[in-house]
Structures are given as C-alpha cells and as structure tokens.
Motif scaffolding. Structure first.
Motif, PDB file in Angstrom:
ATOM      1  N   CYS A 113      42.571  46.672  62.816  1.00 17.57           N
ATOM      2  CA  CYS A 113      42.428  45.656  63.865  1.00 17.57           C
ATOM      3  C   CYS A 113      43.715  44.857  64.020  1.00 17.57           C
ATOM      4  CB  CYS A 113      41.244  44.736  63.584  1.00 17.57           C
ATOM      5  SG  CYS A 113      41.337  43.879  61.994  1.00 17.57           S
ATOM      6  N   ASN A 114      44.378  44.542  62.924  1.00 17.65           N
ATOM      7  CA  ASN A 114      45.632  43.798  62.996  1.00 17.65           C
ATOM      8  C   ASN A 114      46.769  44.681  63.515  1.00 17.65           C
ATOM      9  OD1 ASN A 114      47.111  41.255  62.420  1.00 17.65           O
ATOM     10  ND2 ASN A 114      48.307  42.679  61.175  1.00 17.65           N
ATOM     11  N   THR A 117      46.188  44.825  67.331  1.00 17.29           N
ATOM     12  CA  THR A 117      46.498  43.607  68.075  1.00 17.29           C
ATOM     13  C   THR A 117      47.987  43.301  68.049  1.00 17.29           C
ATOM     14  OG1 THR A 117      45.959  42.197  66.159  1.00 17.29           O
ATOM     15  CG2 THR A 117      44.212  42.561  67.811  1.00 17.29           C
ATOM     16  N   ALA A 157      33.462  39.469  64.459  1.00 18.04           N
ATOM     17  CA  ALA A 157      34.146  40.094  63.322  1.00 18.04           C
ATOM     18  C   ALA A 157      33.575  39.579  61.995  1.00 18.04           C
ATOM     19  CB  ALA A 157      35.639  39.821  63.389  1.00 18.04           C
ATOM     20  N   ASN A 159      35.035  40.743  59.144  1.00 16.19           N
ATOM     21  CA  ASN A 159      36.232  40.760  58.319  1.00 16.19           C
ATOM     22  C   ASN A 159      37.133  39.599  58.752  1.00 16.19           C
ATOM     23  OD1 ASN A 159      39.150  41.418  57.962  1.00 16.19           O
ATOM     24  ND2 ASN A 159      38.319  43.202  56.877  1.00 16.19           N
ATOM     25  N   ASP A 161      40.274  39.035  58.242  1.00 13.25           N
ATOM     26  CA  ASP A 161      41.559  39.476  58.787  1.00 13.25           C
ATOM     27  C   ASP A 161      41.423  39.891  60.251  1.00 13.25           C
ATOM     28  OD1 ASP A 161      42.960  39.031  56.407  1.00 13.25           O
ATOM     29  OD2 ASP A 161      42.531  41.064  55.677  1.00 13.25           O
ATOM     30  N   CYS A 162      40.330  40.578  60.577  1.00 13.50           N
ATOM     31  CA  CYS A 162      40.117  41.003  61.963  1.00 13.50           C
ATOM     32  C   CYS A 162      39.809  39.797  62.848  1.00 13.50           C
ATOM     33  CB  CYS A 162      38.996  42.034  62.042  1.00 13.50           C
ATOM     34  SG  CYS A 162      39.460  43.636  61.344  1.00 13.50           S
ATOM     35  N   TYR A 166      42.062  39.023  66.147  1.00 14.47           N
ATOM     36  CA  TYR A 166      41.533  38.904  67.509  1.00 14.47           C
ATOM     37  C   TYR A 166      41.727  37.490  68.057  1.00 14.47           C
ATOM     38  CZ  TYR A 166      39.385  43.418  66.496  1.00 14.47           C
ATOM     39  OH  TYR A 166      39.176  44.735  66.153  1.00 14.47           O
TER      40      TYR A 166
END
Length: 173
Positions: A113-114, A117, A157, A159, A161-162, A166
């Motif tokens: 996800c990171n 993005t 999310a 998570n 980190d996600c 986002y």
C-alpha cells in the motif's frame, strides 16, 4: 478482457495521471462514450508498460466503486476532445511515466500500500502539469475518484502503515 483487466486499466489511469481515462459508461442510462474515450479505456494501460508498479486489489476495488458512482455531470467530462488529447499525450509520454512509476515503486519502502501510494502520487505530481489543457475536466473527475477512494481506504485500513499511506495522499495532487 476480464473485469480485473478492465479494473486495472481504469484504476491505473486514474491513479497515474491527472487526466485519467476513467472513461466508460457508469450507469445503465449513461450515453455511449465518444470513440476516443473508448480507445482510452481499451489502450491506456498498454501505453504505460510498467513492470514493477502494482495497484493493490483493495485500491482497485475502492476506485471502481467511485467510478461506478460517478454523477451524470462527472460523466460529461468524457468528451471526444478530452479523450483524444489524453490518448495523444499517453502515447507520447507512456514509457517515461512507466519508467518513473517502476523506479519509485522499487525505491519505496514498507508494505505494498505504501509502495503504491508513494510511487503513484510522486509520478502524478511530476507529470500532471504536462497533461494537455483539454483534459482538465477529466482531471477533476480523476481527483474526485482518487480522493474519495483514498479517504475510504484510510478509514477501512486495519494496518496502521496502510492507513498512514492512504491518509498521506488522500488530498491528491
């Protein structure tokens, strides 16, 4: 073409560039798309031949929901002139955009996800100023789809980190 491939084409275009070709009828009442918009839908992904950059399934699904829910007013942005300008720009710049996306994706840390993005927003910000003026109404629609999808992804999310990834890009470009 499978639904997944169609979703990928739509999402990649929306996520990559400001003047996205999110161009397909989104409701049963939608008017047929101009020929250039049909071309954009069918060929845009091929014009950006990424090898590493990946759009996570959750992002694809969130963006598809946003595209399906576009208003009639938003759908009016898909004109022959706008889509033709997009097609020409994507043909001329696709390889450079793909290379930039792949490089950013490879260099980004953290979960997918990171990586998505970071690479998507970086590339969008780099190339959006160069997209033809005729595509500005498409850009507004792409931004709306992006912002709404990223907001919902951040809220859903599990998570951390996600959620952070986002949230960090939900304002768009």
């Amino acid at each position: 073409m499978t639904l997944s491939r169609t979703v990928q084409r739509t999402v990649l275009t929306a996520a990559l560039l400001s003047a996205s070709a999110l161009s397909f009828p989104v409701s049963a009442q939608a008017a047929p798309l101009p020929a250039a918009c049909q071309e954009a839908l069918l060929t845009t992904l091929d014009k950006f031949p990424v090898t590493d950059f990946t759009v996570p399934d959750k992002v694809q699904n969130a963006m598809m929901v946003e595209v399906v829910n576009l208003s009639e007013a938003d759908q009016q942005a898909f004109t022959q002139e706008a889509c033709a300008a997009w097609n020409n720009w994507a043909t001329k710049n696709g390889q450079a955009v793909a290379t930039d996306l792949d490089t950013r994706y490879r260099n980004a840390s953290g979960p997918v996800c990171n990586k998505f993005t970071t690479s998507a927003i970086g590339t969008i910000r780099k190339y959006a100023p160069n997209v033809p003026a005729q595509t500005r109404e498409l850009e507004k629609v792409a931004k709306k789809v992006w912002q709404n999808a990223m907001q919902k992804l951040a809220e859903q999310a599990t998570n951390a980190d996600c959620r952070k990834a986002y949230n960090g890009v939900k304002a768009g470009w």
